[in-house]
Design a protein around this motif. Structure first.
Motif, short mmCIF file in Angstrom:
data_model
loop_
_atom_site.label_atom_id
_atom_site.label_comp_id
_atom_site.label_asym_id
_atom_site.label_seq_id
_atom_site.Cartn_x
_atom_site.Cartn_y
_atom_site.Cartn_z
N ALA A 66 61.81 -35.20 -75.48
CA ALA A 66 61.50 -34.29 -76.58
C ALA A 66 61.22 -32.88 -76.08
N ALA A 67 60.53 -32.77 -74.94
CA ALA A 67 60.20 -31.45 -74.40
C ALA A 67 61.47 -30.69 -74.01
N LEU A 68 62.45 -31.40 -73.46
CA LEU A 68 63.70 -30.75 -73.07
C LEU A 68 64.48 -30.32 -74.31
N ALA A 69 64.55 -31.20 -75.32
CA ALA A 69 65.25 -30.85 -76.56
C ALA A 69 64.60 -29.64 -77.22
N ASP A 70 63.26 -29.59 -77.21
CA ASP A 70 62.55 -28.44 -77.79
C ASP A 70 62.92 -27.15 -77.06
N ALA A 71 63.05 -27.24 -75.74
CA ALA A 71 63.38 -26.05 -74.95
C ALA A 71 64.78 -25.55 -75.27
N VAL A 72 65.72 -26.48 -75.45
CA VAL A 72 67.09 -26.10 -75.82
C VAL A 72 67.09 -25.42 -77.19
N LEU A 73 66.37 -26.00 -78.14
CA LEU A 73 66.29 -25.42 -79.48
C LEU A 73 65.67 -24.02 -79.44
N GLU A 74 64.61 -23.88 -78.68
CA GLU A 74 63.94 -22.58 -78.57
C GLU A 74 64.89 -21.53 -78.01
N GLU A 75 65.68 -21.91 -77.01
CA GLU A 75 66.64 -20.97 -76.43
C GLU A 75 67.71 -20.59 -77.45
N ASN A 76 68.21 -21.57 -78.19
CA ASN A 76 69.20 -21.28 -79.24
C ASN A 76 68.65 -20.26 -80.23
N VAL A 77 67.45 -20.53 -80.73
CA VAL A 77 66.85 -19.67 -81.75
C VAL A 77 66.57 -18.29 -81.18
N ARG A 78 66.07 -18.22 -79.96
CA ARG A 78 65.77 -16.93 -79.34
C ARG A 78 67.02 -16.06 -79.25
N GLU A 79 68.16 -16.66 -78.90
CA GLU A 79 69.39 -15.88 -78.78
C GLU A 79 69.87 -15.38 -80.14
N VAL A 80 69.70 -16.19 -81.18
CA VAL A 80 70.05 -15.73 -82.53
C VAL A 80 69.15 -14.56 -82.92
N GLU A 81 67.86 -14.67 -82.61
CA GLU A 81 66.93 -13.58 -82.92
C GLU A 81 67.29 -12.31 -82.15
N GLN A 82 67.67 -12.45 -80.89
CA GLN A 82 68.05 -11.28 -80.10
C GLN A 82 69.30 -10.62 -80.68
N ALA A 83 70.26 -11.46 -81.10
CA ALA A 83 71.48 -10.91 -81.69
C ALA A 83 71.15 -10.15 -82.97
N ALA A 84 70.22 -10.68 -83.76
CA ALA A 84 69.85 -10.04 -85.02
C ALA A 84 69.11 -8.73 -84.79
N ALA A 85 68.35 -8.66 -83.68
CA ALA A 85 67.55 -7.47 -83.41
C ALA A 85 68.30 -6.40 -82.64
N ALA A 86 69.50 -6.70 -82.17
CA ALA A 86 70.25 -5.75 -81.35
C ALA A 86 70.68 -4.53 -82.17
N ALA A 87 70.82 -3.40 -81.51
CA ALA A 87 71.27 -2.19 -82.19
C ALA A 87 72.66 -2.40 -82.78
N GLY A 88 72.83 -2.00 -84.04
CA GLY A 88 74.13 -2.14 -84.69
C GLY A 88 74.48 -3.54 -85.14
N ALA A 89 73.52 -4.44 -85.12
CA ALA A 89 73.79 -5.83 -85.51
C ALA A 89 74.23 -5.91 -86.97
N THR A 90 75.13 -6.84 -87.25
CA THR A 90 75.59 -7.10 -88.62
C THR A 90 75.46 -8.59 -88.90
N LEU A 91 75.48 -8.95 -90.17
CA LEU A 91 75.40 -10.35 -90.53
C LEU A 91 76.57 -11.12 -89.92
N ALA A 92 77.77 -10.55 -89.98
CA ALA A 92 78.94 -11.23 -89.42
C ALA A 92 78.76 -11.49 -87.93
N GLY A 93 78.23 -10.51 -87.21
CA GLY A 93 78.03 -10.67 -85.78
C GLY A 93 76.99 -11.74 -85.46
#
Length: 205
Positions: A66-93
């Motif tokens: 469970a701890a490993l699966a949680d870490a994978v999920l956290e990494e997935n979500v973090r990258e989506v958040e980074q993409a959303a916060a990047a300069a010039g980000a769009t919904l499509a991107g």
């Protein structure tokens, strides 16, 4: 007279925290790949081999599955958040990054199908199960916030629950034996929903 190095001099430098960080990142990347290929029940020994470390190293970072699966999920979500916060980000991107994670991670798909009502069910009787449910719901809400921040006025997914319902519908279509097939089906689902999606790729920073 030839000088031979002492045992201390022959011993390789110990990177300490740097090595630990590298090992943890390698384990998360390996788990993402193995889960995509073999599902969440894949043996942890295979993940350790893919990461190039021993099982003991894996358990030092992640005491259980469970701890490993949680870490994978956290990494997935973090990258989506980074993409959303990047300069010039769009919904499509951002949807392109999200879709890449859907094609790569069975665990991420499960997260986005999490019951977000907060209600209890009869078979959910242990605190650990409730904790996993709460954690999944919190991560799912972080994904929703990242996407909502890029919705324009009048967007077809602007309704209260439309956005995450659409994501759940697309994630349900992400099946197939290869990543290319899963991506093809995901993009077809987005097209049927009339939603533009950018390049399907990980967030590059």
């Amino acid at each position: 007279m030839t000088q031979h190095p002492t045992a201390e001099e022959r011993r390789p430098a110990n990177d300490g925290p740097k090595a630990a960080a590298r090992n943890r990142a390698a384990l998360i990347a390996a788990a993402r790949e193995v889960y995509a290929e073999h599902g969440l029940d894949a043996p942890l020994s295979g993940i350790a081999r893919r990461a190039g470390v021993g099982q003991g190293v894996l358990y030092r970072h992640f005491p259980d599955r469970a701890a490993l699966a949680d870490a994978v999920l956290e990494e997935n979500v973090r990258e989506v958040e980074q993409a959303a916060a990047a300069a010039g980000a769009t919904l499509a991107g951002v949807l392109g990054v999200l879709t890449w994670h859907l094609t790569e991670s069975a665990a991420f798909i499960g997260l986005l199908h999490a019951d977000r009502t907060g209600g209890r069910t009869e078979d959910r009787t242990e605190d650990r199960t409730d904790g996993v449910h709460a954690h999944a719901s919190a991560l799912s809400e972080r994904v929703a916030r990242s996407l909502r921040g890029h919705l324009t006025d009048g967007h077809r997914l602007g309704g209260a629950d439309d956005l995450m319902l659409a994501v759940a519908m697309v994630s349900g279509a992400v099946t197939g034996p290869t990543r290319a097939e899963r991506e093809r089906r995901a993009l077809a689902a987005w097209r049927l929903l009339g939603v533009e999606v950018g390049a399907v790729r990980p967030f590059a920073g």
